[in-house]
Design a protein around this motif. Structure first.
Motif, PDB file in Angstrom:
ATOM      1  N   MET A 131       0.853  -1.181   0.000  1.00 31.32           N
ATOM      2  CA  MET A 131       0.000   0.000   0.000  1.00 31.32           C
ATOM      3  C   MET A 131       0.889   1.231   0.000  1.00 31.32           C
ATOM      4  O   MET A 131       1.875   1.286   0.706  1.00 31.32           O
ATOM      5  N   LEU A 132       0.529   2.163  -0.765  1.00 37.85           N
ATOM      6  CA  LEU A 132       1.304   3.387  -0.895  1.00 37.85           C
ATOM      7  C   LEU A 132       0.527   4.548  -0.304  1.00 37.85           C
ATOM      8  O   LEU A 132      -0.676   4.478  -0.129  1.00 37.85           O
ATOM      9  N   TRP A 133       1.212   5.604  -0.027  1.00 43.34           N
ATOM     10  CA  TRP A 133       0.629   6.765   0.676  1.00 43.34           C
ATOM     11  C   TRP A 133      -0.782   7.080   0.189  1.00 43.34           C
ATOM     12  O   TRP A 133      -1.740   6.907   0.903  1.00 43.34           O
ATOM     13  N   HIS A 134      -0.954   7.546  -1.006  1.00 43.57           N
ATOM     14  CA  HIS A 134      -2.303   7.792  -1.507  1.00 43.57           C
ATOM     15  C   HIS A 134      -2.695   6.786  -2.576  1.00 43.57           C
ATOM     16  O   HIS A 134      -3.658   6.985  -3.288  1.00 43.57           O
ATOM     17  N   GLY A 135      -1.927   5.719  -2.660  1.00 41.84           N
ATOM     18  CA  GLY A 135      -2.245   4.668  -3.597  1.00 41.84           C
ATOM     19  C   GLY A 135      -1.545   4.776  -4.935  1.00 41.84           C
ATOM     20  O   GLY A 135      -1.583   3.850  -5.717  1.00 41.84           O
ATOM     21  N   CYS A 136      -0.923   5.902  -5.209  1.00 41.30           N
ATOM     22  CA  CYS A 136      -0.233   6.071  -6.483  1.00 41.30           C
ATOM     23  C   CYS A 136       1.042   5.232  -6.490  1.00 41.30           C
ATOM     24  O   CYS A 136       1.889   5.385  -5.619  1.00 41.30           O
ATOM     25  N   PRO A 137       1.181   4.342  -7.459  1.00 41.62           N
ATOM     26  CA  PRO A 137       2.358   3.478  -7.486  1.00 41.62           C
ATOM     27  C   PRO A 137       3.641   4.208  -7.874  1.00 41.62           C
ATOM     28  O   PRO A 137       4.723   3.685  -7.665  1.00 41.62           O
ATOM     29  N   GLU A 138       3.536   5.413  -8.420  1.00 36.78           N
ATOM     30  CA  GLU A 138       4.723   6.137  -8.862  1.00 36.78           C
ATOM     31  C   GLU A 138       5.348   7.005  -7.776  1.00 36.78           C
ATOM     32  O   GLU A 138       6.559   7.092  -7.684  1.00 36.78           O
ATOM     33  N   CYS A 139       4.537   7.678  -6.972  1.00 40.58           N
ATOM     34  CA  CYS A 139       5.109   8.634  -6.035  1.00 40.58           C
ATOM     35  C   CYS A 139       4.690   8.398  -4.591  1.00 40.58           C
ATOM     36  O   CYS A 139       5.035   9.172  -3.711  1.00 40.58           O
ATOM     37  N   GLY A 140       3.957   7.346  -4.339  1.00 43.07           N
ATOM     38  CA  GLY A 140       3.397   7.142  -3.018  1.00 43.07           C
ATOM     39  C   GLY A 140       4.298   6.410  -2.052  1.00 43.07           C
ATOM     40  O   GLY A 140       5.254   5.748  -2.434  1.00 43.07           O
ATOM     41  N   HIS A 141       3.971   6.562  -0.786  1.00 52.15           N
ATOM     42  CA  HIS A 141       4.610   5.821   0.305  1.00 52.15           C
ATOM     43  C   HIS A 141       3.707   5.912   1.527  1.00 52.15           C
ATOM     44  O   HIS A 141       2.923   6.842   1.654  1.00 52.15           O
ATOM     45  N   LEU A 142       3.802   4.946   2.408  1.00 57.31           N
ATOM     46  CA  LEU A 142       3.040   4.985   3.655  1.00 57.31           C
ATOM     47  C   LEU A 142       3.732   5.914   4.640  1.00 57.31           C
ATOM     48  O   LEU A 142       4.957   5.884   4.744  1.00 57.31           O
ATOM     49  N   PRO A 143       2.991   6.715   5.363  1.00 60.14           N
ATOM     50  CA  PRO A 143       3.596   7.533   6.411  1.00 60.14           C
ATOM     51  C   PRO A 143       4.225   6.631   7.474  1.00 60.14           C
ATOM     52  O   PRO A 143       3.736   5.539   7.750  1.00 60.14           O
ATOM     53  N   LYS A 144       5.307   7.085   8.055  1.00 59.13           N
ATOM     54  CA  LYS A 144       5.967   6.302   9.104  1.00 59.13           C
ATOM     55  C   LYS A 144       5.210   6.396  10.430  1.00 59.13           C
ATOM     56  O   LYS A 144       5.192   5.462  11.205  1.00 59.13           O
ATOM     57  N   THR A 145       4.586   7.530  10.701  1.00 60.15           N
ATOM     58  CA  THR A 145       3.811   7.703  11.921  1.00 60.15           C
ATOM     59  C   THR A 145       2.426   7.116  11.722  1.00 60.15           C
ATOM     60  O   THR A 145       1.763   7.377  10.720  1.00 60.15           O
ATOM     61  N   ASN A 146       1.977   6.312  12.681  1.00 58.59           N
ATOM     62  CA  ASN A 146       0.657   5.674  12.627  1.00 58.59           C
ATOM     63  C   ASN A 146       0.484   4.832  11.363  1.00 58.59           C
ATOM     64  O   ASN A 146      -0.589   4.814  10.757  1.00 58.59           O
ATOM     65  N   GLY A 147       1.524   4.121  10.980  1.00 59.95           N
ATOM     66  CA  GLY A 147       1.501   3.349   9.744  1.00 59.95           C
ATOM     67  C   GLY A 147       0.363   2.353   9.662  1.00 59.95           C
ATOM     68  O   GLY A 147      -0.275   2.224   8.610  1.00 59.95           O
ATOM     69  N   ALA A 148       0.075   1.668  10.768  1.00 58.34           N
ATOM     70  CA  ALA A 148      -1.008   0.676  10.749  1.00 58.34           C
ATOM     71  C   ALA A 148      -2.359   1.353  10.521  1.00 58.34           C
ATOM     72  O   ALA A 148      -3.206   0.846   9.766  1.00 58.34           O
ATOM     73  N   TRP A 149      -2.563   2.495  11.156  1.00 56.28           N
ATOM     74  CA  TRP A 149      -3.819   3.225  10.990  1.00 56.28           C
ATOM     75  C   TRP A 149      -3.974   3.677   9.533  1.00 56.28           C
ATOM     76  O   TRP A 149      -5.040   3.516   8.930  1.00 56.28           O
ATOM     77  N   TRP A 150      -2.905   4.241   8.965  1.00 56.07           N
ATOM     78  CA  TRP A 150      -2.959   4.700   7.581  1.00 56.07           C
ATOM     79  C   TRP A 150      -3.171   3.540   6.620  1.00 56.07           C
ATOM     80  O   TRP A 150      -3.931   3.667   5.650  1.00 56.07           O
ATOM     81  N   ALA A 151      -2.518   2.421   6.859  1.00 58.09           N
ATOM     82  CA  ALA A 151      -2.695   1.260   5.982  1.00 58.09           C
ATOM     83  C   ALA A 151      -4.159   0.816   5.984  1.00 58.09           C
ATOM     84  O   ALA A 151      -4.735   0.544   4.928  1.00 58.09           O
ATOM     85  N   ALA A 152      -4.761   0.770   7.170  1.00 55.89           N
ATOM     86  CA  ALA A 152      -6.171   0.373   7.270  1.00 55.89           C
ATOM     87  C   ALA A 152      -7.079   1.398   6.590  1.00 55.89           C
ATOM     88  O   ALA A 152      -8.023   1.036   5.877  1.00 55.89           O
ATOM     89  N   LYS A 153      -6.797   2.677   6.809  1.00 56.24           N
ATOM     90  CA  LYS A 153      -7.610   3.733   6.209  1.00 56.24           C
ATOM     91  C   LYS A 153      -7.534   3.682   4.686  1.00 56.24           C
ATOM     92  O   LYS A 153      -8.555   3.757   3.994  1.00 56.24           O
TER      93      LYS A 153
END
Length: 67
Positions: free
Chosen positions: A1-23
């Protein structure tokens, strides 16, 4: 899973990663449900990232309309 889902520029935030992944997973699931409903009603669903080239997006829309 990437930050906003974009495979080119996305990444998951390091803070609250599990929450963001679920969201983000829930957002993607919501979008797929919306796609299914709209497709079932006869709509063609196209999705684009806000940072995509506007000319490329316009070309993709025109190509979809020509089908």
């Amino acid at each position: 899973m990437l930050w906003h889902g974009c495979p080119e520029c996305g990444h998951l935030p390091k803070t609250n990663g599990a929450w963001w992944a679920a969201k983000l997973a829930a957002n993607a699931a919501r979008d797929r449900r919306a796609d299914a409903v709209l497709t079932g009603l006869g709509w063609r669903v196209l999705r684009f990232w806000e940072h995509e080239d506007p000319d490329g997006v316009a070309d993709a829309v025109c190509a979809a309309l020509d089908r």
